[in-house]
Design an enzyme around this catalytic site. Structure first.
Site, PDB file in Angstrom:
ATOM      1  N   GLY B 242       0.803  -1.218   0.000  1.00 29.23           N
ATOM      2  CA  GLY B 242       0.000   0.000   0.000  1.00 29.23           C
ATOM      3  C   GLY B 242       0.836   1.268   0.000  1.00 29.23           C
ATOM      4  O   GLY B 242       2.055   1.243   0.189  1.00 29.23           O
ATOM      5  N   HIS B 243       0.137   2.390  -0.170  1.00 24.57           N
ATOM      6  CA  HIS B 243       0.805   3.696  -0.202  1.00 24.57           C
ATOM      7  C   HIS B 243       1.512   4.000   1.115  1.00 24.57           C
ATOM      8  O   HIS B 243       1.036   3.660   2.180  1.00 24.57           O
ATOM      9  CB  HIS B 243      -0.194   4.811  -0.528  1.00 24.57           C
ATOM     10  CG  HIS B 243      -1.376   4.889   0.369  1.00 24.57           C
ATOM     11  ND1 HIS B 243      -2.112   6.034   0.518  1.00 24.57           N
ATOM     12  CD2 HIS B 243      -1.965   3.968   1.159  1.00 24.57           C
ATOM     13  CE1 HIS B 243      -3.096   5.806   1.347  1.00 24.57           C
ATOM     14  NE2 HIS B 243      -3.045   4.574   1.745  1.00 24.57           N
TER      15      HIS B 243
END
Lengths: 327, 327, 327
Positions: B242-243
């Site tokens: 994920g970011h």
């Protein structure tokens, strides 16, 4: 590099400034790591306490904040710090592809396809016969759109994505890279002589407006009729949506999750990451499935379920507590 | 087909031969299935016992082995059989693409991109404005690299992979097919009027040196600053990062795992296949997460956790034993 | 749009008609949603009860059905409704790409590749040196096939898929979009000085006849010898198959599952969605793994296992019942 003055950003946000408004901002950062040319966002008291030590030039704060900008710096006061953050980041978004012509000469577009004005099509893109791409669509390089698809105005399709034949994508939707929309559903008939016979899938996928589909997401086409993703749904990376699923509006599905065939999600359902939903299960409006769950039976509207098998979250949490106690 | 004599291979391995060293070897096989023109590897006593029945022409064994090569066959004695295996397999690696020119005429490379010497770019590749590809980079067909990316010397990118704008890839890194580096992070702000508003992700992904990224892996770009994959990390297929995740050096992440947003892995963390890590969780240096786990709270350095919820492996194993007993 | 009379469809199915056989059918639908120009399928009594309210023009029913077609409508009676459905849907399958020439001018095909008669190759496809594509193969746009691959007659490869060097695909096999066949296996040797040294993977992937591989599936190549997918296997989207796995004939693997390295599946094994199989595990002929399971030890032929750790399904279901009771 884009630059804006504090005053310009404040006007864009309909905010109120406090402090030095002439300074130029060229990007954004977190309170801890921001540099003296960056804007940061202090959405709560915890973040506000980082302001004196932050190097950021300017911070966006709540309209009721009593923070002091301090010498040579500025605050922008707004109704919603989170929403303001979205708008500021949009200002600084870098260009992904400098399209020199709207349609790259290496794109292969069937002569029967209709391409709207201001629609941009990158290198190596294939657009099949009878496709309709409305105006202001952006198709990045190496995307494949097979015959008979419709792509609504303002939609963006990132590189490497495949849209199979006869699918429909709504307005202002974003499909990230290497997603696959409309592959055949997974269906076979077990026959005594022929073995596993493939069920042809002649339906399609219909994706609504303002949807976001993550990278490498797979949404299978229906056997007949349509697999449907409602307006404003947000689907994270590497999610599998089986054939004939109906996903209601405003659903959120986090990464690595899978919906087997013919699952129905109501409106505003939230599915945590790494969850699996059994085929033909229905999940009611506003229900929440905790991350890593395995849902094998219907979930009522508004319920929160968790675990595998997914039970009411309170039941699962009690069970989890009992495992820990036994250690 | 490549061929080497036993003597040549032995010299390459800095080993010592025993037996017939003039024979020619043209590939490698397992002890059970090797053919009389193949080399095999006997890294322990169990494998050594297979030697009399193996048809292999030559075997690599430990320097202290007392195995007898037997008539017409040979042994190569080395310090590390496993490392020798890597070096031998490298000798026999087949060619994946015979590049006739360094840059294929169908590749689309923006005139502002800088391409180093000996860098090879395959058919249908797109390289955007302002990209820098150092020397000796290999970009296989149908890869897309959007504007402003940096790719370090010796890096290899396999077909179909997408590198979004402004990402940085280090030296000697391998990215397998259909991976997606730098898609937007999954972030939305819930607003009373506008509904779910997209948080623009204007950060990037920074991947270190000597990293290997599996096929169809998705690593999202940061909201601001960078999602970071440290040097020498090895990430298996179909993993979601994920970011704003920060993955320390020398981490190993097995297939189908997912790290939600802002997860932090220390140095040398090992994540088993099919695991999910909740957003904002921190896992300390040298910790191990067993396969199929769901990690919902921080893990201390050096700990081994397992299960969902992930608890100390000893606790989970005791719980598992109790389920089996009840049958 | 394709159209067939009830009489024509009945002849195609070797069925018997009852009712108005001259009417024209132009597509298929479910009993609930079918329109007056559509055919539907009533495979059991439950579906037959929907017939009076259905708007469908014609229904396929079991040869022993006593249903009344009613005025202006028709029934087609057959031996197997499910198999008949497959054959009818096949009639109405829309065209995915109108290939104007067998080989699109933008495809890049190495001069040493052999392409059979009636084989179709779409825009932006890359076919490497020494590849053999037999006759009647369909390669959709933007597929990449690296050097030395063999693709058997009648096989279809959908857009965006990557076949790495020296892999073999059998006859009449379907590979969906953005799959990756033959990426390097995930193997590293831990060395005191060099750190994690990559094990070169010089084997390949061998896929049998009549196989179907889902979108974004990753099947890694073997270290040496082959990763094998047997004839008639059906693999759903986003499945990971590690290096050196041997999957027997007629296996079914549902979406989001993962087989780690060197897993062996017997003949006719069924793996439910979202399951993980530990490396080197063997699952016997005809065994079933329930969805969401984590299999960490061998499974005997014919057994049904479930849960994580996967135990006999009866044991796991008893355990699940005990969790629910405690609420």
């Amino acid at each position: 590099m884009k630059k804006f003055s504090v005053h310009e950003i404040c006007t864009h946000l309909h905010g109120i400034t406090d402090g030095k408004t002439s300074a130029m901002v060229s990007s954004a950062g977190s309170p801890e790591t921001a540099q003296p040319y960056q804007i940061t966002f202090l959405g709560n008291k915890k973040f506000e306490r980082l302001w004196p030590k932050s190097k950021a030039l300017v911070a966006v704060v709540d309209k009721n904040s009593v923070l002091d900008p301090g010498p040579g710096r500025a605050l922008i006061k707004v109704d919603s710090v989170e929403l303001a953050m979205c708008r500021v980041l949009e200002l600084f978004r870098p260009v992904a592809v400098r399209f020199e012509n709207n349609i790259h000469h290496s794109a292969v577009i069937h002569k029967s396809a209709e391409i709207g004005s201001q629609t941009k099509i990158g290198a190596g893109v294939y657009v099949g016969a009878g496709c309709i791409l409305e105006h202001n669509v952006t198709i990045y390089p190496n995307v494949t759109v097979l015959d008979g698809c419709f792509i609504g105005s303002g939609t963006v399709i990132w590189p490497g994505t495949v849209i199979r034949e006869n699918c429909r994508i709504g307005l202002r939707t974003i499909i990230h890279s290497n997603a696959v929309i409309g592959a055949d559903g997974f269906g076979f008939v077990k026959c005594p002589v022929e073995g596993l016979v493939k069920v042809p899938h002649i339906g399609n996928v219909v994706i609504g407006d303002d949807v976001e589909i993550g990278a490498a997401v797979c949404i299978d086409r229906a056997k007949f009729a349509s697999t449907v993703i409602g307006n404003s749904c947000k689907i994270d990376n590497l999610v599998q949506i089986g054939h004939n699923c109906i996903v209601g509006e405003h659903c959120i599905i986090a990464g690595n999750s899978g919906l087997a065939g013919s699952v129905k999600l109501g409106r505003g359902v939230v599915i945590g990451g790494g969850s699996s939903i059994k085929d033909h299960v229905t999940i009611g409006d506003g229900a929440t499935v905790g991350g890593g769950s395995g849902v094998i039976s219907d979930v009522c509207a508004g319920d929160t379920v968790l675990g595998y098998p997914a039970l009411k979250a309170t039941v699962t949490l009690k069970h989890w507590a009992s495992i820990k106690e036994k250690k």
